[in-house]
Design a protein around this motif. Structure first.
Motif, mmCIF file in Angstrom:
data_model
loop_
_atom_site.group_PDB
_atom_site.id
_atom_site.type_symbol
_atom_site.label_atom_id
_atom_site.label_comp_id
_atom_site.label_asym_id
_atom_site.label_seq_id
_atom_site.Cartn_x
_atom_site.Cartn_y
_atom_site.Cartn_z
ATOM 1 N N ASN A 447 0.865 -1.179 0.000
ATOM 2 C CA ASN A 447 0.000 0.000 0.000
ATOM 3 C C ASN A 447 0.903 1.230 0.000
ATOM 4 O O ASN A 447 1.596 1.500 0.978
ATOM 5 C CB ASN A 447 -0.908 0.005 1.233
ATOM 6 N N THR A 597 -11.091 -7.593 -6.196
ATOM 7 C CA THR A 597 -9.876 -6.843 -6.549
ATOM 8 C C THR A 597 -9.737 -6.768 -8.062
ATOM 9 O O THR A 597 -10.079 -7.723 -8.770
ATOM 10 C CB THR A 597 -8.620 -7.521 -5.965
ATOM 11 N N ASP A 626 -13.193 2.396 -8.255
ATOM 12 C CA ASP A 626 -13.730 3.054 -7.060
ATOM 13 C C ASP A 626 -15.256 3.003 -7.042
ATOM 14 O O ASP A 626 -15.881 2.790 -5.995
ATOM 15 C CB ASP A 626 -13.252 4.507 -7.007
ATOM 16 N N SER A 631 -10.804 -3.132 -4.620
ATOM 17 C CA SER A 631 -9.391 -2.840 -4.375
ATOM 18 C C SER A 631 -8.668 -2.835 -5.720
ATOM 19 O O SER A 631 -8.997 -3.622 -6.611
ATOM 20 C CB SER A 631 -8.773 -3.895 -3.458
ATOM 21 N N GLN A 652 -6.243 4.440 -2.410
ATOM 22 C CA GLN A 652 -5.449 3.445 -1.692
ATOM 23 C C GLN A 652 -4.785 2.506 -2.701
ATOM 24 O O GLN A 652 -5.182 1.348 -2.837
ATOM 25 C CB GLN A 652 -6.332 2.644 -0.726
ATOM 26 N N ILE A 654 -2.453 -0.180 -4.369
ATOM 27 C CA ILE A 654 -1.597 -1.302 -3.982
ATOM 28 C C ILE A 654 -0.580 -1.496 -5.106
ATOM 29 O O ILE A 654 -0.968 -1.711 -6.257
ATOM 30 C CB ILE A 654 -2.413 -2.590 -3.762
#
Length: 680
Positions: A447, A597, A626, A631, A652, A654
């Motif tokens: 992250n 994800t 979003d 994710s 956020q 990754i």
């Protein structure tokens, strides 16, 4: 240092400030702060240099910036008296500022920061800044007597302590957000204004007195001297900051060379070779030179001698490298030539023959006679039907059981080579699983906002006893064509769950593992059974295991795949849509896919932020993810610019890629994770 006017008969002088020079002094403090923050940020990242090197550079930048701001600020104030500086005191005055700066960065980078530690650090830093200021004032020699107002003198030190506390607290609190240029700039401005406020409060605390019979000196001489100081300090500051920024660029260059080039021969490495091979849209001519029994040369003569032999070999290959061809060292004993176009194939083969002749004649290295054994396998672009199999086809030549190492240039023949190699790979996979020739490597996912390890992706590797380390791009298509990937995937799931259970038992802090699932296995009822049995056996919660499914899996049978994924999610497993954007499925299906994800393919990340089109596509994908509450993982991230762009664009993000870490075996991953957490 005087706090009381010695005589009532002295006359107080009134000075004048130059507002442009005041602005310049504040600008210098802010620029120095920004540079110091940049150096400190490098200390938090994977770097060729040790983190203490960057902390030291940050302290030098900040300390010298405070010192420069002081003397430029002094130059903004003019008095009608002659004045000069004591050189020794002027030089000594820079060290308290550097010490105070080092303390600030040391405190800010500690893993655990208590509130009282900010207090102690701010007192020491404030005193350090004040000491620098008043030692610098003591270095100022003039005909006038300077007297300090005790209240303002005390106030200047208190201001230095208070603003140091605020700057330390703000900097430490915002440390994780320093990837954002705007936040870094605002923090630098706060630091610059904090230092400047102390300096000018200290200046206001001073009064200057002369005797009544003193003859006033024209300010012209003062202005000339002060102009010289301003110019000298400004030039020195610019040179120092340029050197510091150059060191950062040098570190990035060294890191790039380390990741993308072979250190012995200076040639591009396997990583670059695979990237060029897989991303090319045109057919390419490929030749691979294999040097047999190099280990014997190392055993008999030592590894330094063996390295010298390889360097000599690489020089020969560079000298005869064909036009429009790139040369790589892809393994310890293998070199690859990758060319494009079909019009120069005759010249390409002629170059390989010249290399063979030179190698055949080169029997003496460093005054020792040795026997080299080598062979070259090649496949011209004009004889290829499928560009994706170029490497595996050439590898099939090198893996032929009848191969001899007599400097032959062997052309790939599908009737002779392919079947033998593919049959052997397919027949060896059962043994490979039983004897751990197949093994797992893990690449962490980070992250980028919190710098926490969000999990790892499991990747498959094969160290074949005959053919060496095989690329997944070579053996996985063979296993898929022979319907063997289902058994291999079951093996991967079992090993990944076993490893995750071991990490959890040891308290290593890695709580999430992703496993790639082949497209044809997604809709099989066998997969769910294997998953449930394995997580139960190792005492794992299903949500700790993420199934990575490619977009093409959905394309083949969208309705069946959606139903299968819905069952996985109901059982508690996470599901990631891998290589998003590379398939041809309709976006209308995306809202029906119960995934958790979305993984953005490397091809979309490679050119950001330089490419406006790719950047716009990434922003659109992020907005889509979003809106669906998914994710988002970005694959193949390699540069700081990419990380900064993604961090500023995604809430956020990754990050997965070589910027943070390459794929590693379990023991390497744990060592890396411990070091990474300490740096954060």
């Amino acid at each position: 240092m005087h706090f009381i006017k010695p005589s009532e008969h002295l006359i107080e002088l009134q000075g004048e400030y130059s507002y442009p020079i005041i602005f310049l002094s504040i600008l210098i403090a802010c620029v120095a702060s920004y540079t110091a923050l940049s150096m400190n940020k490098r200390a938090q990242q994977r770097s060729f240099f040790h983190r203490n090197f960057w902390l030291s550079l940050a302290s030098i930048a900040m300390g010298f910036g405070i010192w420069s701001m002081h003397f430029v600020g002094m130059s903004a104030f003019s008095l009608p008296v002659s004045m000069h500086y004591d050189r020794l005191l002027t030089i000594i005055s820079v060290f308290p500022a550097m010490f105070a700066s080092f303390l600030a960065f040391y405190i800010a980078n500690r893993p655990k920061k208590l509130f009282w530690s900010y207090g102690i650090a701010s007192v020491v830093m404030g005193i350090g800044i004040s000491t620098m200021h008043y030692v610098g004032m003591a270095a100022m020699k003039m005909e006038a007597l300077h007297v300090y107002n005790a209240w303002l003198f005390t106030a200047s030190i208190l201001i230095a302590i208070v603003v140091s506390f605020i700057a330390l607290y703000v900097f430490s609190t915002l440390q994780r957000y320093m990837e954002n240029h705007f936040i870094q700039l605002m923090t630098a401005i706060i630091l610059g204004l904090a230092v400047s406020s102390m300096h000018y409060t200290g200046m206001i605390a001073m009064s200057f007195y002369v005797s009544p019979d003193h003859s006033h000196t024209s300010t012209a001489a003062h202005e000339v001297q002060m102009s010289f100081i301003v110019i000298s300090v400004t030039i020195g500051m610019a040179l120092l900051l340029s050197l510091l920024l150059l060191s950062s660029l040098l570190d990035r260059y060294v890191k790039y060379r380390t990741n993308h080039f072979d250190m012995l021969t200076r040639l591009p490495n396997r990583r670059q070779f695979e990237k060029k091979l897989s991303h090319s849209s045109v057919k390419q001519t490929l030749a691979i030179w294999h040097f047999h029994d190099m280990e014997k040369i190392n055993r008999e003569n030592g590894y330094l001698y063996g390295d010298g032999v390889l360097q000599s070999i690489s020089e020969i290959m560079v000298n005869f490298n064909p036009p429009q061809t790139d040369l790589y060292r892809i393994e310890g004993n293998r070199f690859a030539f990758l060319g494009w176009g079909t019009e120069s194939e005759t010249m390409f083969k002629a170059s390989m023959e010249k290399i063979a002749q030179m190698l055949r004649d080169s029997t003496v290295f460093q005054e020792k006679e040795i026997v080299l054994q080598a062979v070259c396998a090649w496949l011209p672009a004009s004889q290829q039907n499928d560009a994706t199999k170029t490497y595996s086809n050439v590898l099939a030549v090198l893996n032929s059981p009848s191969l001899q190492y007599k400097f032959e240039i062997i052309l790939y023949n599908p009737a002779v080579h392919t079947y033998t190699f593919e049959r052997e790979i397919a027949s060896d996979v059962e043994r490979a699983m039983a004897e751990d020739e197949l093994y797992l490597v893990f690449q962490p996912k980070i992250n980028s906002k919190t710098r926490e390890i969000a999990g790892v992706e499991t990747l498959l590797r094969w160290k074949h006893p005959t053919y060496g380390v095989l690329s997944p791009a070579v053996f996985i298509p063979i296993l898929e064509a022979n319907n063997q990937m289902l058994d291999v995937t079951d093996w991967v799931i079992e090993r990944a769950c076993r490893q995750l259970a071991q990490w959890r038992h040891a308290g290593e802090g890695i709580e999430h593992v992703a496993v790639n699932i082949p497209g044809q296995y997604v809709t099989s009822s066998r997969l769910l059974k294997v998953l449930k049995q394995t997580v139960t056996h190792y005492g794992l919660e299903p949500e700790l295991l993420e199934l990575e499914i490619t977009e093409t899996s959905f394309v083949r049978s969208i309705d069946e795949a959606i139903r299968a994924v819905r069952v996985f999610r109901q059982e508690g497993f996470s599901v990631a849509l891998d290589d998003f954007g590379t398939g041809v499925s309709s976006l209308s299906y995306l809202k029906q896919m119960p995934i958790s994800t979305m993984k953005i393919d490397k091809s979309f990340v490679d050119e950001v932020p330089m490419s406006e089109k790719d950047s716009a596509i990434i922003q659109a994908i992020i907005a889509l993810g979003d809106s669906l509450n998914l994710s988002i993982v970005f694959e193949g991230v390699e540069t700081e610019e990419q990380v900064q762009f993604l961090a500023s664009t995604c809430e956020q993000p990754i990050i997965q890629g070589y910027y943070f870490a390459k794929p590693m075996i379990a023991s390497e991953l744990i060592a890396w994770a411990r070091t990474f957490r300490q740096s954060v």
